[in-house]
Write an enzyme that holds these catalytic residues in place. Sequence first.
Site, mmCIF file in Angstrom:
data_model
loop_
_atom_site.group_PDB
_atom_site.id
_atom_site.type_symbol
_atom_site.label_atom_id
_atom_site.label_comp_id
_atom_site.label_asym_id
_atom_site.label_seq_id
_atom_site.Cartn_x
_atom_site.Cartn_y
_atom_site.Cartn_z
ATOM 1 N N ALA A 84 0.823 -1.212 0.000
ATOM 2 C CA ALA A 84 0.000 0.000 0.000
ATOM 3 C C ALA A 84 0.859 1.264 0.000
ATOM 4 O O ALA A 84 0.443 2.299 -0.536
ATOM 5 C CB ALA A 84 -0.952 -0.005 1.191
ATOM 6 N N THR A 85 2.055 1.201 0.565
ATOM 7 C CA THR A 85 2.926 2.383 0.538
ATOM 8 C C THR A 85 3.232 2.768 -0.908
ATOM 9 O O THR A 85 3.110 3.934 -1.308
ATOM 10 C CB THR A 85 4.245 2.103 1.295
ATOM 11 O OG1 THR A 85 3.920 1.820 2.659
ATOM 12 C CG2 THR A 85 5.193 3.283 1.222
ATOM 13 N N GLN A 195 -6.701 -0.818 5.269
ATOM 14 C CA GLN A 195 -7.371 -1.394 6.446
ATOM 15 C C GLN A 195 -8.822 -1.776 6.165
ATOM 16 O O GLN A 195 -9.491 -2.338 7.037
ATOM 17 C CB GLN A 195 -7.342 -0.397 7.618
ATOM 18 C CG GLN A 195 -5.964 -0.051 8.127
ATOM 19 C CD GLN A 195 -5.335 -1.155 8.961
ATOM 20 O OE1 GLN A 195 -5.999 -2.108 9.385
ATOM 21 N NE2 GLN A 195 -4.040 -1.052 9.196
ATOM 22 N N SER A 215 -3.263 -3.581 0.429
ATOM 23 C CA SER A 215 -2.035 -4.213 0.923
ATOM 24 C C SER A 215 -2.273 -5.694 1.199
ATOM 25 O O SER A 215 -3.313 -6.070 1.747
ATOM 26 C CB SER A 215 -1.588 -3.513 2.208
ATOM 27 O OG SER A 215 -0.499 -4.203 2.773
ATOM 28 N N HIS A 217 -0.472 -7.786 3.291
ATOM 29 C CA HIS A 217 -0.234 -8.317 4.644
ATOM 30 C C HIS A 217 -1.216 -7.806 5.691
ATOM 31 O O HIS A 217 -1.096 -8.138 6.866
ATOM 32 C CB HIS A 217 1.221 -8.075 5.073
ATOM 33 C CG HIS A 217 1.572 -6.659 5.403
ATOM 34 N ND1 HIS A 217 1.683 -6.206 6.690
ATOM 35 C CD2 HIS A 217 1.847 -5.591 4.619
ATOM 36 C CE1 HIS A 217 2.027 -4.922 6.687
ATOM 37 N NE2 HIS A 217 2.133 -4.526 5.445
ATOM 38 N N THR A 255 9.021 -6.808 -13.260
ATOM 39 C CA THR A 255 8.409 -8.136 -13.307
ATOM 40 C C THR A 255 7.453 -8.313 -12.132
ATOM 41 O O THR A 255 7.838 -8.057 -10.985
ATOM 42 C CB THR A 255 9.497 -9.223 -13.237
ATOM 43 O OG1 THR A 255 10.417 -8.997 -14.300
ATOM 44 C CG2 THR A 255 8.900 -10.617 -13.359
ATOM 45 N N CYS A 341 4.221 2.632 13.091
ATOM 46 C CA CYS A 341 5.306 3.401 12.479
ATOM 47 C C CYS A 341 5.827 4.483 13.391
ATOM 48 O O CYS A 341 6.958 4.912 13.278
ATOM 49 C CB CYS A 341 4.824 4.049 11.194
ATOM 50 S SG CYS A 341 3.942 2.919 10.163
HETATM 51 C C1 LIG Z 1 -0.298 -0.836 6.514
HETATM 52 C C2 LIG Z 1 -0.827 0.382 5.889
HETATM 53 C C3 LIG Z 1 -0.161 0.999 4.822
HETATM 54 C C4 LIG Z 1 1.157 0.489 4.307
HETATM 55 O O1 LIG Z 1 0.997 -0.733 3.671
HETATM 56 P P1 LIG Z 1 2.287 -1.593 3.231
HETATM 57 O O2 LIG Z 1 1.696 -2.664 2.369
HETATM 58 O O3 LIG Z 1 2.892 -2.099 4.478
HETATM 59 O O4 LIG Z 1 3.188 -0.688 2.464
HETATM 60 C C5 LIG Z 1 -0.723 2.120 4.280
HETATM 61 N N1 LIG Z 1 -1.881 2.613 4.730
HETATM 62 C C6 LIG Z 1 -2.557 2.052 5.745
HETATM 63 C C7 LIG Z 1 -3.843 2.646 6.197
HETATM 64 C C8 LIG Z 1 -2.048 0.916 6.351
HETATM 65 O O5 LIG Z 1 -2.713 0.374 7.365
#
Ligand SMILES: *Cc1c(COP(=O)(O)O)cnc(C)c1O
Length: 417
Positions: A84-85, A195, A215, A217, A255, A341
């Site tokens: 997500a980043t 989320q 994301s 994970h 890739t 974070c």
């Molecule tokens: C965890 C999270 C991210 C970052 O996601 P990653 O896949 O770890 O880069 C961004 N936004 C929110 C709201 C998140 O909870």
Amino acid sequence: MLSNTTNAAKNVIRPIYLDFQATTPLDPRVLDTMMPFLTEQYGNPHSRTHTMGWEASEAVEDARAHIASVIHASPKDIVFTSGATESNNIAIKGAALQAERKGRKHIVTTHLEHKCVLESVRYLEARGFDVTYVPVDDQGIVDPNDLREILEKRPDTALVSVMAVNNEIGVIQDLEAIGTLCRKHGVVFHTDAAQGFGKIPLDVVRQHVDLMSISGHKIYGPKGVGALFVGRRPRIRLAPVISGGGQERGIRSGTVATPLAVGLGRAAELAEGEMDRDHRHISSLADKLWTGIQRRIPHVTLNGHPTKRYVGNLNVSFSYVEGESLIMGLHDVAVSSGSACTSASLEPSYVLHALGVPADQSHTSLRMGLGRFSTEDEVDFTLEHLAGTVGRLRELSPLYEMVQEGIDISQIKWASH
Ligand SMILES: *Cc1c(COP(=O)(O)O)cnc(C)c1O
């Protein structure tokens, strides 16, 4: 110790994981689906000249379809990223730099966003963009009327970025109202749904979302993979942030990580199929946890909106107890103070600050997250442990002693860190 003698204590593996907003464990079914692509099925999904490439490509396309289905999108709208980043960076910088060519240099977002959104916006600010932060109320909710006023005043708005579900306090924004306003003003609407995806119903058509970050994970998939929904109706153009071979519609060259993409697809498929079941399970445990806390521990406050929230995220202030000490005391329970974070610093949470939560209350807050694999015994154990730890810490607090004696302490300021 009292907690060691309960039935619950016998049935739980410690530490108890209550940090599902920071990350989730991999669902074993996801790992099973990924495994062949980590071993014998190593073809490059972009290879067009042999069956190994075709088979990898087919698996990636299946995954794309599962992700699209969760949000009522078309598989063609889904771009794989590393998380997500990256999705947020590509969406925000890409949409803004594209709009800049048409003279639109204004961005709207909120103070509740994840650091990667806030920092992407700051990057653009340094390049001459103007930023307006639409306010949130003391429960963390954006009033669409405030957004309407901003959009009416600023026809040069390029992008609105408002998250679906907040990672610290779990509040859910009214995406449909926000998206409808954006569409009406011809403004690109991005939402960070890390989320929310797979946990609450999302529909990019009904909610008029143009860009959505996802994301792996956070939904029992692997780390290091994510996706970006990029709408084609209306067609959203993004200035490429990553240059290269033009994979993923030229939006994300490189890739595609087949095993990770396949894992995200399987996690999305499971999340969609089990959304109701997960919701019932998690909300019943969260109710048990929150009612148990209120019953056993005085002076607690739930931060964020009481009902417009993702059920699996409880952010609670335990007055007269320092949050960091509480976390140390709770060594058998993995919880977080604020967001993962920033928890290394003693800065009060910027999210709670945006709600107007005073710094002293914010310093006493814990985020407790429940998930698919949480159990009743874990909640029982946590309640026991939490009540004991809060009680012990409060006994050491001179402030709490004064409260017990009925002294008005409202004029006393907490010592700063
Ligand atoms: C965890 C999270 C991210 C970052 O996601 P990653 O896949 O770890 O880069 C961004 N936004 C929110 C709201 C998140 O909870």
